[in-house]
Design an enzyme around this catalytic site. Structure first.
Site, PDB file in Angstrom:
ATOM      1  N   ARG A   1      23.438 -32.816 -21.748  1.00 47.76           N
ATOM      2  CA  ARG A   1      21.971 -32.625 -22.177  1.00 47.76           C
ATOM      3  C   ARG A   1      21.999 -30.996 -22.586  1.00 47.76           C
ATOM      4  NH1 ARG A   1      18.249 -35.597 -18.046  1.00 47.76           N
ATOM      5  NH2 ARG A   1      17.140 -33.541 -18.207  1.00 47.76           N
TER       6      ARG A   1
ATOM      7  N   LYS B   1      17.514 -38.651  -8.692  1.00 45.95           N
ATOM      8  CA  LYS B   1      16.336 -39.372  -8.860  1.00 45.95           C
ATOM      9  C   LYS B   1      16.534 -40.406  -9.787  1.00 45.95           C
ATOM     10  CE  LYS B   1      13.569 -36.233 -10.387  1.00 45.95           C
ATOM     11  NZ  LYS B   1      14.634 -34.826 -10.412  1.00 45.95           N
TER      12      LYS B   1
ATOM     13  N   ARG C   1      26.807 -33.638 -15.494  1.00 50.31           N
ATOM     14  CA  ARG C   1      26.207 -35.074 -15.879  1.00 50.31           C
ATOM     15  C   ARG C   1      26.496 -35.251 -17.167  1.00 50.31           C
ATOM     16  NH1 ARG C   1      20.009 -35.680 -14.427  1.00 50.31           N
ATOM     17  NH2 ARG C   1      19.912 -33.653 -15.686  1.00 50.31           N
TER      18      ARG C   1
ATOM     19  N   ARG D   1      14.841 -24.486 -14.605  1.00 50.74           N
ATOM     20  CA  ARG D   1      14.379 -25.535 -14.414  1.00 50.74           C
ATOM     21  C   ARG D   1      14.162 -25.698 -12.827  1.00 50.74           C
ATOM     22  NH1 ARG D   1      17.862 -30.303 -16.714  1.00 50.74           N
ATOM     23  NH2 ARG D   1      16.293 -31.377 -15.954  1.00 50.74           N
TER      24      ARG D   1
ATOM     25  N   ARG E   1       5.083 -34.233 -11.725  1.00 52.06           N
ATOM     26  CA  ARG E   1       5.721 -32.757 -11.442  1.00 52.06           C
ATOM     27  C   ARG E   1       4.859 -31.680 -11.253  1.00 52.06           C
ATOM     28  NH1 ARG E   1      10.706 -34.639 -14.856  1.00 52.06           N
ATOM     29  NH2 ARG E   1      12.279 -33.108 -14.137  1.00 52.06           N
TER      30      ARG E   1
HETATM   31  P1  ADP Z   1      17.825 -36.606 -11.682  1.00 52.61           P
HETATM   32  O1  ADP Z   1      17.265 -37.708 -12.137  1.00 52.61           O
HETATM   33  O2  ADP Z   1      17.113 -36.325 -10.511  1.00 52.61           O
HETATM   34  O3  ADP Z   1      17.899 -35.432 -12.676  1.00 52.61           O
HETATM   35  P2  ADP Z   1      20.474 -37.800 -11.989  1.00 52.61           P
HETATM   36  O4  ADP Z   1      20.116 -39.019 -11.308  1.00 52.61           O
HETATM   37  O5  ADP Z   1      20.435 -37.943 -13.521  1.00 52.61           O
HETATM   38  O6  ADP Z   1      19.466 -36.616 -11.403  1.00 52.61           O
HETATM   39  O7  ADP Z   1      21.878 -37.319 -11.247  1.00 52.61           O
HETATM   40  C1  ADP Z   1      22.278 -35.909 -11.559  1.00 52.61           C
HETATM   41  C2  ADP Z   1      23.929 -36.121 -11.624  1.00 52.61           C
HETATM   42  O8  ADP Z   1      24.519 -36.064 -10.462  1.00 52.61           O
HETATM   43  C3  ADP Z   1      24.242 -37.210 -12.562  1.00 52.61           C
HETATM   44  O9  ADP Z   1      25.381 -36.695 -13.112  1.00 52.61           O
HETATM   45  C4  ADP Z   1      24.625 -38.306 -11.504  1.00 52.61           C
HETATM   46  O10 ADP Z   1      25.614 -39.186 -11.873  1.00 52.61           O
HETATM   47  C5  ADP Z   1      25.016 -37.391 -10.327  1.00 52.61           C
HETATM   48  N1  ADP Z   1      24.728 -37.854  -9.148  1.00 52.61           N
HETATM   49  C6  ADP Z   1      23.588 -38.748  -8.590  1.00 52.61           C
HETATM   50  N2  ADP Z   1      23.540 -38.883  -7.481  1.00 52.61           N
HETATM   51  C7  ADP Z   1      24.934 -38.462  -6.779  1.00 52.61           C
HETATM   52  C8  ADP Z   1      25.309 -38.339  -5.538  1.00 52.61           C
HETATM   53  N3  ADP Z   1      24.682 -38.980  -4.672  1.00 52.61           N
HETATM   54  N4  ADP Z   1      26.636 -37.744  -5.736  1.00 52.61           N
HETATM   55  C9  ADP Z   1      27.028 -37.195  -6.400  1.00 52.61           C
HETATM   56  N5  ADP Z   1      26.735 -37.239  -7.831  1.00 52.61           N
HETATM   57  C10 ADP Z   1      25.586 -37.858  -7.994  1.00 52.61           C
HETATM   58  P1  AMP Z   2      14.122 -35.175 -16.528  1.00 55.04           P
HETATM   59  O1  AMP Z   2      14.794 -36.100 -17.584  1.00 55.04           O
HETATM   60  O2  AMP Z   2      13.288 -35.670 -15.698  1.00 55.04           O
HETATM   61  O3  AMP Z   2      15.102 -34.156 -15.968  1.00 55.04           O
HETATM   62  O4  AMP Z   2      13.116 -34.381 -17.557  1.00 55.04           O
HETATM   63  C1  AMP Z   2      13.602 -33.523 -18.671  1.00 55.04           C
HETATM   64  C2  AMP Z   2      12.527 -32.505 -18.931  1.00 55.04           C
HETATM   65  O5  AMP Z   2      11.442 -33.134 -19.597  1.00 55.04           O
HETATM   66  C3  AMP Z   2      11.611 -31.504 -18.169  1.00 55.04           C
HETATM   67  O6  AMP Z   2      12.576 -30.485 -17.755  1.00 55.04           O
HETATM   68  C4  AMP Z   2      10.461 -31.381 -18.791  1.00 55.04           C
HETATM   69  O7  AMP Z   2      10.610 -30.379 -19.665  1.00 55.04           O
HETATM   70  C5  AMP Z   2      10.123 -32.739 -19.300  1.00 55.04           C
HETATM   71  N1  AMP Z   2       9.428 -33.542 -18.533  1.00 55.04           N
HETATM   72  C6  AMP Z   2       9.616 -34.672 -17.760  1.00 55.04           C
HETATM   73  N2  AMP Z   2       8.850 -35.342 -17.119  1.00 55.04           N
HETATM   74  C7  AMP Z   2       7.850 -34.285 -16.720  1.00 55.04           C
HETATM   75  C8  AMP Z   2       6.759 -34.073 -16.418  1.00 55.04           C
HETATM   76  N3  AMP Z   2       6.442 -35.128 -15.479  1.00 55.04           N
HETATM   77  N4  AMP Z   2       5.946 -33.084 -16.549  1.00 55.04           N
HETATM   78  C9  AMP Z   2       6.386 -32.105 -17.337  1.00 55.04           C
HETATM   79  N5  AMP Z   2       7.217 -32.215 -18.029  1.00 55.04           N
HETATM   80  C10 AMP Z   2       8.283 -33.275 -17.850  1.00 55.04           C
END
Ligand code: ADP
Ligand code: AMP
Length: 213
Positions: free
Chosen positions: A160, A13, A127, A171, A88
């Site tokens: 992280r 995302k 990541r 999660r 969420r």
């Molecule tokens: P989210 O915001 O949904 O938690 P991220 O955008 O941070 O996810 O992506 C999670 C991990 O996967 C990161 O390390 C990112 O660089 C990697 N990633 C994102 N999109 C792709 C893809 N299409 N293919 C492979 N790895 C990806």
């Molecule tokens: P993210 O960076 O989007 O993966 O979010 C990391 C963490 O932040 C999540 O696992 C939740 O603990 C908290 N968080 C982020 N966005 C929300 C939301 N919209 N509602 C509740 N918790 C959130």
């Protein structure tokens, strides 16, 4: 243009939201980034959010909604935004709809990035995040130019705390129980679009731009 990104943690995302923000010139609003910035700065909000984030749980709706509505009320969000990680829960989505409705506005697109659970744990362990500027990398798929260092701001990259395998499994559980129902919620509104998040990130982005036009 107001866009919501849906998908499991690690579905991509944030990666796609950043690309959308750049191409369509709208701010990328990530509640996770806002919480992490507060944790880094040691604010009261950050301390409160950290208790939940470390366990892989959601931060309570009341707190999250307040933060998000404050953010989207800012001047730069007038032209639209891409929300990453919000809503969420159904109550969060309802509060957002209600707030937008008051100003005669609405969400235009909900983009659901689909990645099966089996792929997620592996993705998350690879990541690497920059807690300074919010950039994200992947040790295999999106490596930084210099190992462990952010290309954008030169700060150190970290795994992280909530990306450790055990927390990721929590999660994912939370995602299926509390967030997945949003897919039907936006489907019913006729604005849901799903893309295959297992594809290469540029192909995922191409699919999204097809939808957004
Ligand atoms: P989210 O915001 O949904 O938690 P991220 O955008 O941070 O996810 O992506 C999670 C991990 O996967 C990161 O390390 C990112 O660089 C990697 N990633 C994102 N999109 C792709 C893809 N299409 N293919 C492979 N790895 C990806
Ligand atoms: P993210 O960076 O989007 O993966 O979010 C990391 C963490 O932040 C999540 O696992 C939740 O603990 C908290 N968080 C982020 N966005 C929300 C939301 N919209 N509602 C509740 N918790 C959130």
């Amino acid at each position: 243009m107001k866009i919501i990104m849906l998908g499991a943690p690690g579905a991509g995302k944030g990666t796609q939201a950043k690309m959308i923000a750049e191409k369509y010139d709208v701010p990328h609003v990530s509640t996770g980034d806002i919480f992490r910035a507060n944790i880094k700065n040691g604010t009261e909000l950050g301390m409160e959010a950290k208790k939940y984030m470390d366990e892989g749980l959601l931060v309570p709706d009341e707190l999250t909604v307040r933060i998000l509505l404050d953010r989207v009320a800012q001047e730069d969000c007038r032209k639209g935004y891409v929300l990453d990680g919000f809503p969420r829960t159904i109550p969060q989505a309802e509060v957002l709809d209600e707030a937008l409705g008051k100003t005669g506005s609405k969400i235009d697109y909900a983009i659901n990035v689909e990645v099966p659970d089996e792929n997620i744990v592996k993705r998350m362990s690879g990541r690497r995040a920059c807690l300074s500027c919010g950039a994200t990398y992947h040790v295999e798929h999106v490596p930084p130019q210099k190992e462990g260092i952010c290309d954008v701001c030169g700060k150190e990259l970290v795994l992280r705390d909530d990306d450790k395998a055990e927390t990721v499994r929590n999660r994912l559980d939370v995602y299926h129980k509390q967030t997945q129902p949003l897919i039907d919620f936006y489907q019913a509104k006729g604005i849901l679009h799903s893309v295959d998040g297992t594809a290469d990130m540029n192909d995922v982005f191409a699919a999204i731009t097809e939808i957004l036009g």
